[in-house]
Design an enzyme around this catalytic site. Sequence first.
Site, PDB file in Angstrom:
ATOM      1  CG  ASN A  52     -13.646 -19.956  66.434  1.00 32.36           C
ATOM      2  OD1 ASN A  52     -14.100 -19.014  67.088  1.00 32.36           O
ATOM      3  ND2 ASN A  52     -12.414 -20.400  66.573  1.00 32.36           N
ATOM      4  CG  HIS A 137      -3.854 -28.938  70.948  1.00 31.52           C
ATOM      5  ND1 HIS A 137      -4.261 -27.826  70.248  1.00 31.52           N
ATOM      6  CD2 HIS A 137      -4.482 -29.976  70.389  1.00 31.52           C
ATOM      7  CE1 HIS A 137      -5.123 -28.193  69.313  1.00 31.52           C
ATOM      8  NE2 HIS A 137      -5.278 -29.500  69.383  1.00 31.52           N
ATOM      9  NE  ARG A 162      -2.052 -29.159  67.444  1.00 30.47           N
ATOM     10  CZ  ARG A 162      -2.717 -28.115  66.948  1.00 30.47           C
ATOM     11  NH1 ARG A 162      -3.641 -28.280  66.016  1.00 30.47           N
ATOM     12  NH2 ARG A 162      -2.490 -26.899  67.378  1.00 30.47           N
ATOM     13  CE1 TYR A 174      -4.005 -23.300  64.526  1.00 29.44           C
ATOM     14  CE2 TYR A 174      -2.197 -24.870  64.293  1.00 29.44           C
ATOM     15  CZ  TYR A 174      -3.506 -24.594  64.635  1.00 29.44           C
ATOM     16  OH  TYR A 174      -4.300 -25.595  65.104  1.00 29.44           O
ATOM     17  CG  ASP A 225      -3.127 -28.436  62.332  1.00 23.12           C
ATOM     18  OD1 ASP A 225      -3.047 -28.372  61.087  1.00 23.12           O
ATOM     19  OD2 ASP A 225      -4.140 -28.105  62.976  1.00 23.12           O
ATOM     20  CG  HIS A 227      -3.931 -24.176  60.927  1.00 22.06           C
ATOM     21  ND1 HIS A 227      -4.526 -22.976  60.696  1.00 22.06           N
ATOM     22  CD2 HIS A 227      -4.752 -24.841  61.766  1.00 22.06           C
ATOM     23  CE1 HIS A 227      -5.656 -22.906  61.378  1.00 22.06           C
ATOM     24  NE2 HIS A 227      -5.819 -24.035  62.028  1.00 22.06           N
ATOM     25  CD  GLU A 251      -5.043 -31.202  62.015  1.00 24.93           C
ATOM     26  OE1 GLU A 251      -4.540 -31.732  63.025  1.00 24.93           O
ATOM     27  OE2 GLU A 251      -5.920 -30.341  62.071  1.00 24.93           O
ATOM     28  CD  GLU A 277      -8.936 -28.013  61.547  1.00 24.32           C
ATOM     29  OE1 GLU A 277      -8.475 -28.874  62.310  1.00 24.32           O
ATOM     30  OE2 GLU A 277      -8.632 -26.817  61.599  1.00 24.32           O
ATOM     31  NE  ARG A 298      -7.928 -32.570  62.053  1.00 26.58           N
ATOM     32  CZ  ARG A 298      -8.217 -32.479  63.349  1.00 26.58           C
ATOM     33  NH1 ARG A 298      -8.368 -33.563  64.057  1.00 26.58           N
ATOM     34  NH2 ARG A 298      -8.366 -31.297  63.913  1.00 26.58           N
ATOM     35  CG  HIS A 327     -11.973 -29.809  64.386  1.00 29.12           C
ATOM     36  ND1 HIS A 327     -12.744 -28.768  63.904  1.00 29.12           N
ATOM     37  CD2 HIS A 327     -10.926 -29.238  65.005  1.00 29.12           C
ATOM     38  CE1 HIS A 327     -12.175 -27.622  64.227  1.00 29.12           C
ATOM     39  NE2 HIS A 327     -11.065 -27.877  64.882  1.00 29.12           N
ATOM     40  CG  ASP A 331     -13.024 -23.733  67.389  1.00 25.82           C
ATOM     41  OD1 ASP A 331     -11.827 -23.952  67.677  1.00 25.82           O
ATOM     42  OD2 ASP A 331     -13.546 -24.125  66.341  1.00 25.82           O
ATOM     43  CD  GLU A 354      -8.025 -30.966  67.673  1.00 22.01           C
ATOM     44  OE1 GLU A 354      -8.851 -31.043  66.744  1.00 22.01           O
ATOM     45  OE2 GLU A 354      -7.213 -30.033  67.772  1.00 22.01           O
ATOM     46  CD1 TRP A 417      -3.268 -17.621  61.574  1.00 21.42           C
ATOM     47  CD2 TRP A 417      -5.107 -18.854  61.771  1.00 21.42           C
ATOM     48  NE1 TRP A 417      -3.390 -17.975  62.892  1.00 21.42           N
ATOM     49  CE2 TRP A 417      -4.508 -18.744  63.038  1.00 21.42           C
ATOM     50  CE3 TRP A 417      -6.283 -19.601  61.629  1.00 21.42           C
ATOM     51  CZ2 TRP A 417      -5.047 -19.336  64.180  1.00 21.42           C
ATOM     52  CZ3 TRP A 417      -6.832 -20.180  62.748  1.00 21.42           C
ATOM     53  CH2 TRP A 417      -6.217 -20.052  64.021  1.00 21.42           C
TER      54      TRP A 417
HETATM   55  C1  GCO Z   1      -7.190 -28.030  65.185  1.00 20.45           C
HETATM   56  C2  GCO Z   1      -7.612 -26.821  64.462  1.00 20.45           C
HETATM   57  C3  GCO Z   1      -7.990 -25.652  65.284  1.00 20.45           C
HETATM   58  C4  GCO Z   1      -8.579 -24.574  64.385  1.00 20.45           C
HETATM   59  C5  GCO Z   1      -9.766 -23.944  65.028  1.00 20.45           C
HETATM   60  C6  GCO Z   1     -10.377 -22.866  64.171  1.00 20.45           C
HETATM   61  O1  GCO Z   1      -6.556 -28.864  64.564  1.00 20.45           O
HETATM   62  O2  GCO Z   1      -7.558 -28.149  66.338  1.00 20.45           O
HETATM   63  O3  GCO Z   1      -6.754 -26.548  63.389  1.00 20.45           O
HETATM   64  O4  GCO Z   1      -6.924 -25.194  66.072  1.00 20.45           O
HETATM   65  O5  GCO Z   1      -7.629 -23.601  64.084  1.00 20.45           O
HETATM   66  O6  GCO Z   1     -10.685 -24.945  65.298  1.00 20.45           O
HETATM   67  O7  GCO Z   1     -11.536 -22.396  64.742  1.00 20.45           O
HETATM   68 MG    MG Z   2      -6.259 -28.469  62.571  1.00 18.61          MG
END
Ligand code: GCO
Ligand code: MG
Length: 417
Positions: A52, A137, A162, A174, A225, A227, A251, A277, A298, A327, A331, A354, A417
């Site tokens: 991505n 999600h 999630r 996020y 998550d 992140h 996560e 991921e 992941r 994951h 994307d 996921e 991020w």
């Molecule tokens: C998740 C991930 C995604 C990522 C994305 C980045 O847990 O699904 O954190 O939301 O942000 O795959 O390209």
């Molecule tokens: Mg994630």
Amino acid sequence: MSVHTEPNRHSSRHDREIVEARVIVTCPGRNFVTLKIVTRSGIYGLGDATLNGRELAVAAYLQDHVVPNLIGRDAGRIEDLWQFLYRGAYWRRGPVTMTAIAAVDVALWDILGKMAGMPLYQLLGGRSREGALVYAHANGRDIAEASDEVGMYLERGFLAVRAQCGVPGVKKAYGISTPGKPYEPAESELPAETVWNTPRYLETAPRLFEQLRADHGNAVELLHDVHHRLTPIEAARLARDLEPYRLFWLEDATPAEHQAAFELIRQHSVTPLAVGEVFNSIWDCKHLIERQLIDYIRTTIVHGGGITHIRRLADFAGLHQVRTGFHGATDLSPVTMGAALHFDTWVPNFGIQEYMFHGEEILAVFPHDYAFRAGRLHVGDTPGHGVDIDEALAAKYPYTPKQLPVARLEDGGMWDW
Ligand code: GCO
Ligand code: MG
């Protein structure tokens, strides 16, 4: 008694010779890179090569440096080709290289399945389960909206969800979608700038899960998550504060380049942890797994060197009671989803998968045979991984540059991020 077995009509070296490999870039709403490898017998295989926001780097790596090495080779030598592309390249690992290797590897496993007339899970060792438990999600601008979305997924039959919600005072956090649109972070050509506030988040996240348990009870599996946005000691505090709400996992609680940082979280909490991921090989999580600092790994097929490498990772994780939780964001293309689901159907130490659904345009470009029923995704019995590409339709959606957002603290300093 003599046993006669018909030789497989694709078993000759001549039939398996790779005669063509092409890189297909398409943007049916979001960018995907796909590698198609064609053998002399006409059987072809597909591998996802999507990274991505850096799609063309992998496309060029494949086109310029990998494809010329594939032509004339035996598609049946999956292990040897993997070693050739990994060891032979001298420059090892990293997301671009490992995604390119994964694309070749998955395409070759797809070819093998088609030659054998067997679904991929059968080649790996057969079924261990009927379907793969998946999580959806749910997100909302505030706690109430997120809770409504969790309720909506429960009505649709999901067993695991999630949950993410907006943070008061933080304009675009996020995981939160624009109202009326599916969650899609890579929306603009250059990265959108967002602002992050850790103290506000640390107050909000436990309140979200307190409300979700009050609204939906204890039967649903809840995930969250972070992140990568907390320091190790902040992550330890959040993991401890979330304990009463019995998460399935927390996560990416802190960035994991420094794997030993997770020791601090473990010392303070029994909330299960998931990571990986953004990893690309066993070496990125060796310490985390050996020391049992995580519960779920992941790293999935497309960014981790394909089935050949992820199988080794999963076996290594299994020795330490770490389970898979691949994951599966949008994307990653349906090709990765198909391959991952075959893997999930086989892998003994499966945890969860996921599942963030692709839109109709994407699903039309990638015809597939997996289906959702009662909280689980089920693979079909199509030989190979069961996902194809409609190249004529793909050609109607040209590449569109899009990058993921970035985050800064309120004083302007860059953050995760
Ligand atoms: C998740 C991930 C995604 C990522 C994305 C980045 O847990 O699904 O954190 O939301 O942000 O795959 O390209
Ligand atoms: Mg994630």
